[in-house]
Write a protein that holds these residues in place. Structure first.
Motif, PDB file in Angstrom:
ATOM      1  N   VAL A   1       0.828  -1.205   0.000  1.00  0.00           N
ATOM      2  CA  VAL A   1       0.000   0.000   0.000  1.00  0.00           C
ATOM      3  C   VAL A   1       0.864   1.257   0.000  1.00  0.00           C
ATOM      4  O   VAL A   1       0.446   2.301  -0.482  1.00  0.00           O
ATOM      5  N   GLY A   2       2.080   1.141   0.496  1.00  0.00           N
ATOM      6  CA  GLY A   2       2.974   2.293   0.537  1.00  0.00           C
ATOM      7  C   GLY A   2       3.723   2.551  -0.757  1.00  0.00           C
ATOM      8  O   GLY A   2       4.424   3.557  -0.874  1.00  0.00           O
ATOM      9  N   THR A   3       3.585   1.683  -1.741  1.00  0.00           N
ATOM     10  CA  THR A   3       4.310   1.868  -3.002  1.00  0.00           C
ATOM     11  C   THR A   3       3.717   3.013  -3.811  1.00  0.00           C
ATOM     12  O   THR A   3       2.545   3.370  -3.657  1.00  0.00           O
ATOM     13  N   SER A   4       4.535   3.549  -4.685  1.00  0.00           N
ATOM     14  CA  SER A   4       4.054   4.648  -5.533  1.00  0.00           C
ATOM     15  C   SER A   4       2.986   4.154  -6.512  1.00  0.00           C
ATOM     16  O   SER A   4       2.087   4.907  -6.880  1.00  0.00           O
ATOM     17  N   ALA A   5       3.078   2.885  -6.913  1.00  0.00           N
ATOM     18  CA  ALA A   5       2.053   2.331  -7.811  1.00  0.00           C
ATOM     19  C   ALA A   5       0.691   2.341  -7.130  1.00  0.00           C
ATOM     20  O   ALA A   5      -0.323   2.701  -7.746  1.00  0.00           O
ATOM     21  N   TRP A   6       0.647   1.935  -5.861  1.00  0.00           N
ATOM     22  CA  TRP A   6      -0.630   1.925  -5.145  1.00  0.00           C
ATOM     23  C   TRP A   6      -1.114   3.350  -4.908  1.00  0.00           C
ATOM     24  O   TRP A   6      -2.304   3.637  -5.030  1.00  0.00           O
ATOM     25  N   GLN A   7      -0.195   4.236  -4.579  1.00  0.00           N
ATOM     26  CA  GLN A   7      -0.568   5.633  -4.352  1.00  0.00           C
ATOM     27  C   GLN A   7      -1.160   6.254  -5.618  1.00  0.00           C
ATOM     28  O   GLN A   7      -2.045   7.095  -5.534  1.00  0.00           O
ATOM     29  N   SER A   8      -0.668   5.817  -6.777  1.00  0.00           N
ATOM     30  CA  SER A   8      -1.211   6.355  -8.021  1.00  0.00           C
ATOM     31  C   SER A   8      -2.660   5.910  -8.239  1.00  0.00           C
ATOM     32  O   SER A   8      -3.426   6.597  -8.918  1.00  0.00           O
ATOM     33  N   LEU A   9      -3.040   4.762  -7.659  1.00  0.00           N
ATOM     34  CA  LEU A   9      -4.439   4.336  -7.763  1.00  0.00           C
ATOM     35  C   LEU A   9      -5.373   5.339  -7.101  1.00  0.00           C
ATOM     36  O   LEU A   9      -6.492   5.561  -7.578  1.00  0.00           O
ATOM     37  N   TYR A  10      -4.915   5.947  -6.006  1.00  0.00           N
ATOM     38  CA  TYR A  10      -5.746   6.965  -5.343  1.00  0.00           C
ATOM     39  C   TYR A  10      -6.026   8.114  -6.301  1.00  0.00           C
ATOM     40  O   TYR A  10      -7.141   8.636  -6.351  1.00  0.00           O
ATOM     41  N   HIS A  11      -5.025   8.514  -7.063  1.00  0.00           N
ATOM     42  CA  HIS A  11      -5.201   9.628  -7.999  1.00  0.00           C
ATOM     43  C   HIS A  11      -6.034   9.211  -9.209  1.00  0.00           C
ATOM     44  O   HIS A  11      -6.865   9.973  -9.680  1.00  0.00           O
ATOM     45  N   ILE A  12      -5.822   7.976  -9.689  1.00  0.00           N
ATOM     46  CA  ILE A  12      -6.578   7.493 -10.848  1.00  0.00           C
ATOM     47  C   ILE A  12      -8.073   7.440 -10.528  1.00  0.00           C
ATOM     48  O   ILE A  12      -8.908   7.860 -11.332  1.00  0.00           O
ATOM     49  N   PHE A  13      -8.410   6.940  -9.326  1.00  0.00           N
ATOM     50  CA  PHE A  13      -9.819   6.826  -8.940  1.00  0.00           C
ATOM     51  C   PHE A  13     -10.349   8.089  -8.271  1.00  0.00           C
ATOM     52  O   PHE A  13     -11.516   8.151  -7.897  1.00  0.00           O
ATOM     53  N   GLY A  14      -9.511   9.075  -8.091  1.00  0.00           N
ATOM     54  CA  GLY A  14      -9.942  10.337  -7.498  1.00  0.00           C
ATOM     55  C   GLY A  14     -10.324  10.215  -6.035  1.00  0.00           C
ATOM     56  O   GLY A  14     -11.284  10.844  -5.582  1.00  0.00           O
ATOM     57  N   LEU A  15      -9.584   9.404  -5.298  1.00  0.00           N
ATOM     58  CA  LEU A  15      -9.895   9.185  -3.888  1.00  0.00           C
ATOM     59  C   LEU A  15      -9.158  10.206  -3.034  1.00  0.00           C
ATOM     60  O   LEU A  15      -7.933  10.203  -2.949  1.00  0.00           O
ATOM     61  N   GLU A  16      -9.921  11.067  -2.403  1.00  0.00           N
ATOM     62  CA  GLU A  16      -9.327  12.122  -1.588  1.00  0.00           C
ATOM     63  C   GLU A  16      -9.457  11.855  -0.095  1.00  0.00           C
ATOM     64  O   GLU A  16      -8.580  12.197   0.679  1.00  0.00           O
ATOM     65  N   SER A  17     -10.549  11.238   0.312  1.00  0.00           N
ATOM     66  CA  SER A  17     -10.787  11.045   1.745  1.00  0.00           C
ATOM     67  C   SER A  17     -10.094   9.781   2.247  1.00  0.00           C
ATOM     68  O   SER A  17      -9.830   8.835   1.497  1.00  0.00           O
ATOM     69  N   GLY A  18      -9.830   9.778   3.535  1.00  0.00           N
ATOM     70  CA  GLY A  18      -9.228   8.614   4.164  1.00  0.00           C
ATOM     71  C   GLY A  18     -10.142   7.395   4.098  1.00  0.00           C
ATOM     72  O   GLY A  18      -9.673   6.275   3.939  1.00  0.00           O
ATOM     73  N   MET A  19     -11.446   7.618   4.205  1.00  0.00           N
ATOM     74  CA  MET A  19     -12.418   6.527   4.152  1.00  0.00           C
ATOM     75  C   MET A  19     -12.386   5.853   2.780  1.00  0.00           C
ATOM     76  O   MET A  19     -12.385   4.627   2.683  1.00  0.00           O
ATOM     77  N   ALA A  20     -12.344   6.643   1.724  1.00  0.00           N
ATOM     78  CA  ALA A  20     -12.306   6.084   0.374  1.00  0.00           C
ATOM     79  C   ALA A  20     -11.021   5.293   0.154  1.00  0.00           C
ATOM     80  O   ALA A  20     -11.028   4.232  -0.472  1.00  0.00           O
ATOM     81  N   ARG A  21      -9.917   5.783   0.695  1.00  0.00           N
ATOM     82  CA  ARG A  21      -8.643   5.074   0.560  1.00  0.00           C
ATOM     83  C   ARG A  21      -8.667   3.753   1.323  1.00  0.00           C
ATOM     84  O   ARG A  21      -8.165   2.745   0.844  1.00  0.00           O
ATOM     85  N   GLU A  22      -9.252   3.758   2.497  1.00  0.00           N
ATOM     86  CA  GLU A  22      -9.387   2.516   3.276  1.00  0.00           C
ATOM     87  C   GLU A  22     -10.260   1.500   2.541  1.00  0.00           C
ATOM     88  O   GLU A  22      -9.990   0.305   2.568  1.00  0.00           O
ATOM     89  N   GLN A  23     -11.313   1.983   1.890  1.00  0.00           N
ATOM     90  CA  GLN A  23     -12.176   1.081   1.137  1.00  0.00           C
ATOM     91  C   GLN A  23     -11.435   0.457  -0.041  1.00  0.00           C
ATOM     92  O   GLN A  23     -11.606  -0.726  -0.325  1.00  0.00           O
ATOM     93  N   LEU A  24     -10.584   1.228  -0.714  1.00  0.00           N
ATOM     94  CA  LEU A  24      -9.797   0.676  -1.815  1.00  0.00           C
ATOM     95  C   LEU A  24      -8.825  -0.379  -1.294  1.00  0.00           C
ATOM     96  O   LEU A  24      -8.643  -1.422  -1.923  1.00  0.00           O
TER      97      LEU A  24
END
Length: 97
Positions: free
Chosen positions: A43-66
Motif C-alpha cells: 500500500v505504501g508503493t508509488s504504484a498503489w498511491q497512483s491508484l488513489y489519484h486514478i480513482f480520485g480518492l481524496e478522503s481517508g475513508m475512500a482510501r481505506e475502502q480501496l
C-alpha cells in the motif's frame, strides 16, 4: 479429459469452501504480523498511491475502502488457486486409491 456433471451439492460445497478460505486469508492480514507488514509495504508503493489519484480518492475513508477491496480481491484469487489445487490433488488421490 471429459468433464463430469457437477451436482448442486458439490457446487454449494465448493462455494462455501471458497468463501471460508477467502475470509481466513483476509483475517490473516490482521492476525499474522508478516502478512500485515507485507500489505502495508504494498500500500505504501508509488504504484498503489497512483491508484488513489486514478480513482480520485481524496478522503481517508475512500482510501481505506480501496485497500479493503484490494485485500479481499487478492485473498479471493489466492483462495481460488488453493481450492483448484486441492481439487486436482483430491482427484489424483482418488484415482490412485
Amino acid at each position: 479429459m471429459a468433464s463430469a456433471d457437477v451436482s448442486v451439492k458439490t457446487t454449494l460445497l465448493r462455494t462455501l469452501t471458497l468463501v471460508i478460505l477467502t475470509l481466513l486469508l483476509a483475517a490473516s492480514v490482521r492476525v499474522v504480523p508478516p502478512v500485515g507488514r507485507g500489505m502495508q509495504a504494498i500500500v505504501g508503493t508509488s504504484a498503489w498511491q497512483s491508484l488513489y489519484h486514478i480513482f480520485g480518492l481524496e478522503s481517508g475513508m475512500a482510501r481505506e475502502q480501496l485497500i479493503l477491496v484490494g485485500i479481499v480481491g487478492v485473498c479471493f484469487v489466492v483462495a481460488l488457486i488453493l481450492q483448484t489445487l486441492g481439487i486436482v490433488a483430491w482427484r489424483a488421490y482418488r484415482r490412485r486409491a
